[in-house]
Design an enzyme around this catalytic site. Structure first.
Site, short mmCIF file in Angstrom:
data_model
loop_
_atom_site.label_atom_id
_atom_site.label_comp_id
_atom_site.label_asym_id
_atom_site.label_seq_id
_atom_site.Cartn_x
_atom_site.Cartn_y
_atom_site.Cartn_z
N GLY A 47 -3.16 -3.16 2.97
CA GLY A 47 -5.06 -3.00 2.82
C GLY A 47 -5.86 -3.40 1.59
O GLY A 47 -5.13 -2.96 0.69
N GLN A 52 -13.02 -2.33 -3.91
CA GLN A 52 -11.37 -1.36 -4.81
C GLN A 52 -11.10 -2.50 -5.84
O GLN A 52 -10.50 -1.50 -6.99
CB GLN A 52 -10.81 -1.13 -3.74
CG GLN A 52 -10.54 -0.48 -2.56
CD GLN A 52 -9.57 -0.44 -1.61
OE1 GLN A 52 -9.05 -1.23 -0.69
NE2 GLN A 52 -8.50 0.49 -2.25
N CYS A 91 -4.29 5.13 0.03
CA CYS A 91 -6.00 4.61 0.10
C CYS A 91 -4.78 3.98 -1.60
O CYS A 91 -4.48 4.71 -2.45
CB CYS A 91 -6.82 5.02 0.26
SG CYS A 91 -7.89 3.30 -1.19
N LEU A 92 -5.11 2.89 -2.02
CA LEU A 92 -5.18 2.32 -2.95
C LEU A 92 -5.87 3.10 -4.39
O LEU A 92 -5.49 3.34 -5.81
CB LEU A 92 -4.08 1.01 -3.56
CG LEU A 92 -3.24 0.22 -2.71
CD1 LEU A 92 -3.56 -1.12 -2.54
CD2 LEU A 92 -1.77 0.36 -3.33
N GLU A 134 -10.78 -0.35 6.14
CA GLU A 134 -11.21 -1.54 5.89
C GLU A 134 -12.57 -1.25 5.36
O GLU A 134 -12.94 -1.51 4.47
CB GLU A 134 -10.04 -2.36 5.50
CG GLU A 134 -8.88 -2.65 5.25
CD GLU A 134 -8.81 -1.68 3.89
OE1 GLU A 134 -9.30 -1.82 2.32
OE2 GLU A 134 -7.25 -1.39 3.44
#
Ligand code: NI
Length: 165
Positions: A47, A52, A91-92, A134
């Site tokens: 996601g 981000q 999480c990125l 998200e």
């Protein structure tokens, strides 16, 4: 497209902002979404939310089990189950950080697609967790916010350190 990292002060400040609703569905939006999907795939995420990548519109994409990526614009959770489930989240924007988070097991979401058409979707399991994670990004919330304060601060410090080298 660079993904903002919570270990960098100025980028964390952006990740903490509340995103604003999309009002214009146009070609620019479509190509922005294409780039988001590419970025998510490149970084092997399931996601990715617009904040981000430093864009403050209420948009996210998610893709689970190599299924066709789903695009959510101006999403709202309209139903949540009483039952909860726990998944180990990552999480990125918080690379290398993983922790169990408890969330409602099933949700119903209303959103708009890239063509500006409204849709509703029911999700459970990992998909439900992904959508909730998200949507949190659109409200400036990170998954570590669900952890005990001490653990959360430890993780954020670790990220800060990783980025100061
Ligand atoms: Ni995330």
């Amino acid at each position: 497209m660079d993904i903002y990292n919570a270990g960098i002060e100025e980028e964390l400040a952006v990740l903490r902002k509340t995103a604003v609703p999309v009002e214009e569905f146009n070609d620019e939006l479509k190509s922005f979404i294409d780039i988001m999907i590419e970025s998510m795939k490149e970084n092997k995420g399931i996601g990715l939310a617009a904040p981000q990548v430093g864009d403050m519109r209420r948009i996210f994409v998610c893709s689970i089990d190599d299924r066709e990526p789903l695009v959510f614009i101006n999403p709202e959770i309209i139903e949540t189950s009483m039952e909860t489930s726990v998944y180990e989240e990552g999480c990125l924007s918080l690379p290398g950080i993983y922790a169990d988070v408890e969330r409602p097991e099933r949700i119903k979401v209303q959103a708009w697609n890239r063509k500006g058409r409204p849709f509703k979707v029911e999700a459970d399991g990992l998909m439900s967790t992904c959508i909730q994670h998200e949507i949190d990004h659109l409200n400036g919330v990170l998954f570590v916010d669900y952890l005990p304060e001490k653990k959360k601060l430890k993780f954020l410090k670790k990220l800060e350190k990783a980025n100061s080298k």
